[in-house]
Design an enzyme around this catalytic site. Sequence first.
Site, PDB file in Angstrom:
ATOM      1  CG  PHE A  88       7.994  13.222 -43.867  1.00 58.28           C
ATOM      2  CD1 PHE A  88       7.534  11.967 -44.226  1.00 58.28           C
ATOM      3  CD2 PHE A  88       7.652  13.723 -42.615  1.00 58.28           C
ATOM      4  CE1 PHE A  88       6.740  11.227 -43.354  1.00 58.28           C
ATOM      5  CE2 PHE A  88       6.870  12.987 -41.744  1.00 58.28           C
ATOM      6  CZ  PHE A  88       6.416  11.739 -42.122  1.00 58.28           C
ATOM      7  CG  ASN A 187       9.954  12.180 -37.739  1.00 59.56           C
ATOM      8  OD1 ASN A 187      10.007  10.960 -37.615  1.00 59.56           O
ATOM      9  ND2 ASN A 187       9.003  12.770 -38.442  1.00 59.56           N
ATOM     10  N   PRO A 188      13.730  10.635 -37.746  1.00 61.79           N
ATOM     11  CG  PRO A 188      14.973   8.865 -36.842  1.00 61.79           C
ATOM     12  CD  PRO A 188      13.998   9.957 -36.472  1.00 61.79           C
TER      13      PRO A 188
END
Length: 284
Positions: A88, A187-188
């Site tokens: 990400f 920050n899942p």
Amino acid sequence: MTFLLDEIALATARLAEAGVPSPRTDAEEIAAFVHGVRRSELHTVKDADFDALFWEGVARRESREPLQHITGHAYFRYLELAVGPGVFVPRPETEVMTGWAIETLRAMDVTAPIVVDLGTGSGAIALSIAQEVALSEVHAVEVDPDAYSWAKRNITEHGQGRTHLHPEDLAEALPELNGKVDLVISNPPYIPPGAIPRDPEVRDYDPARALYGTGDDGLGEVRAVERTARRLLRAGGWVVVEHADEQGRSAYLTFPEDNGWRDVRLRQDLTRRDRFVTAKLGQD
């Protein structure tokens, strides 16, 4: 005006027509990367040194491939991180959350705070905290093999020996630290299943496992973070979790007083949208 600057102007128009949000900046970043100079030095590139690979990079960005995949790096707070397919790309809104955590840690009456970053991805959050909070001990947790590889690379480069990487699932991570941690941050993945991100850079290039949460509302991993934080934190420790702007109320309710949480608050990003929730584990 040099030949390169002329080409950057043409590339800017192409990127703007393709809907790229920051066409001039991206064209200059690609040019600087290809020619091995800083953006402020683009005017120094001689016409004879122009590299046609610039247009290859522009074509990739025109197709909405992330700029960070083209250049191989992403900026996050004071760090330049290696990123690419399989991890990400960190976003500015996460910088705001990380900044809140850093200020909170600095205000604690703790000489060497212990921090856990659940689902570290590239390592951006963990490394920023280790860099900016003196004497902090940061544990970065990442179960996905691809993201783990990127995190390992960045931690090797920037970790300063105080960032420790663990290949564990965030729901079961670090039992040896139960009751010892000062702050848990995450920050899942939280996008609900079936929802489609607007930006092609996110939708088509970020790994799905980093985007889509479980459960009908996408908050399955946020609930897992709540359980893990409740286990890891000492009394008076903090948890910080990112969520989508429309999930604020649901994220808030994930930290009920019955589970020992106090001072639960929704906090906003730079666009003044609800972006992350913070809560303190009660003393009693």
